[in-house]
Motif scaffolding. Structure first.
Motif, short mmCIF file in Angstrom:
data_model
loop_
_atom_site.label_atom_id
_atom_site.label_comp_id
_atom_site.label_asym_id
_atom_site.label_seq_id
_atom_site.Cartn_x
_atom_site.Cartn_y
_atom_site.Cartn_z
N THR A 109 0.84 -1.20 0.00
CA THR A 109 0.00 0.00 0.00
C THR A 109 0.88 1.25 0.00
OG1 THR A 109 -0.07 0.15 2.41
CG2 THR A 109 -1.75 -1.24 1.33
N LYS A 111 0.82 3.55 2.15
CA LYS A 111 1.28 3.71 3.52
C LYS A 111 2.45 2.79 3.83
CE LYS A 111 -0.21 3.38 8.35
NZ LYS A 111 -1.35 3.07 9.28
N ARG A 114 5.59 4.15 2.14
CA ARG A 114 6.12 5.31 2.85
C ARG A 114 6.78 4.91 4.16
NH1 ARG A 114 1.25 7.71 1.06
NH2 ARG A 114 0.30 7.30 3.10
N THR A 115 6.22 3.91 4.84
CA THR A 115 6.79 3.47 6.11
C THR A 115 8.23 3.03 5.94
OG1 THR A 115 4.63 2.80 6.98
CG2 THR A 115 6.58 1.78 7.97
N ARG A 118 10.49 6.00 4.64
CA ARG A 118 10.69 6.98 5.71
C ARG A 118 11.77 6.51 6.68
NH1 ARG A 118 6.78 8.31 10.56
NH2 ARG A 118 7.66 10.28 11.29
#
Length: 284
Positions: A109, A111, A114-115, A118
């Motif tokens: 996903t 998210k 990005r996790t 990041r």
């Protein structure tokens, strides 16, 4: 007390202060123990206190720990400030903290993507920028920038790891970051390099991923085995030492040949019945 280094002189890094992110487990812990054995003062950080405390217990009095989430700018700033308060300087930063999860690209996903980026890319930048601006670039007593070294851990093979597109993208970004900063920050005496680590037989690797993947890993390495954590630690120590002073902007691949070829050679279909490589018949 930690065991003496099998490779280097015991006082090789005496007087140095070295920060190791992700120092509570695996390659980070191995590096921390080797650096302490060589006389360095080591500060480890990570998100969970228990593994950090275990590393300190193994390393002894020259190792300190503090919880820090490298994804959080305020956390990173507070950690670097605390380290400077404790030691007065930082000589080398080992950006070892990172992580990813195994999944086909179509199931990741936004998210989830990005996790991972990041942590691996943004977190590496936050640590690098904070240490550089607070410890490396400010002038010393002679009026010149103090300088220092940044070593960032990335991944091999460089053409990406299927099932880890998020981490492959982030780690490629880290390598480019180190190369670019090696030019831009050379004027401050800062050296930036990356270690592209292959598959190592750490406890995390052996227990986190599917056992089918773990069992097959060594067979994908031309040298026929997983890396040993101390082999990673030795390369870190070399780069942190005066022997590493001429390295900057480099990516050193440590993977038993995995970056160039999958598995031992000759592969199935390119060897004869005795296992020897096939060759063309030559004219007399």
């Amino acid at each position: 007390m930690v065991a003496p280094s099998r490779i280097f002189a015991p006082d090789l890094l005496a007087g140095q202060v070295i920060v190791v992110s992700g120092g509570g487990t695996g390659l980070g812990r191995a590096a921390a123990l080797e650096l302490v054995a060589l006389g360095a003062e080591v500060v480890v950080c990570g998100r969970r206190p228990e593994p950090l405390e275990e590393t300190v217990a193994l390393a002894g009095e020259r190792c300190r720990a503090r919880v820090c989430d490298i994804r959080e700018e305020d956390d990173v700033a507070a950690f670097v400030d605390w380290t400077l308060e404790q030691h007065g300087r930082i000589d080398t930063l080992l950006n070892n903290a990172g992580g990813q999860f195994l999944a086909p690209a179509e199931s990741i996903t936004p998210k989830g993507f990005r996790t991972v980026t990041r942590l691996n890319l943004d977190g590496t930048w936050l640590m690098t920028h904070a240490v550089a601006t607070k410890a490396f670039i400010p002038a010393g007593e002679d009026g010149r920038a103090r300088g220092g070294k940044v070593i960032s851990v990335t991944l091999s093979p460089h053409n990406g790891l299927p099932g880890m597109v998020h981490s492959s993208a982030a780690r490629a970004g880290v390598e480019t970051m180190m190369a670019e900063l090696s030019t831009e920050w050379a004027r401050f005496g800062i050296r930036c390099n990356a270690i592209a680590a292959g598959q190592f037989g750490t406890e995390v690797f052996m227990t986190k991923y599917p056992q089918e993947m773990v069992a097959a890993a060594a067979g994908q390495v031309p040298l026929g085995r997983l890396g040993r954590p101390e082999e990673f630690a030795w390369l870190v120590a070399y780069l942190a030492s005066p022997a590493g002073d001429w390295f900057s902007g480099a990516t050193l691949t440590l993977d038993g040949g995995r970056d160039h070829h999958v598995g031992p050679w000759p592969i199935e279909g390119s060897r004869d019945a005795e296992g020897r490589p096939l060759q063309e018949a030559r004219r007399a």
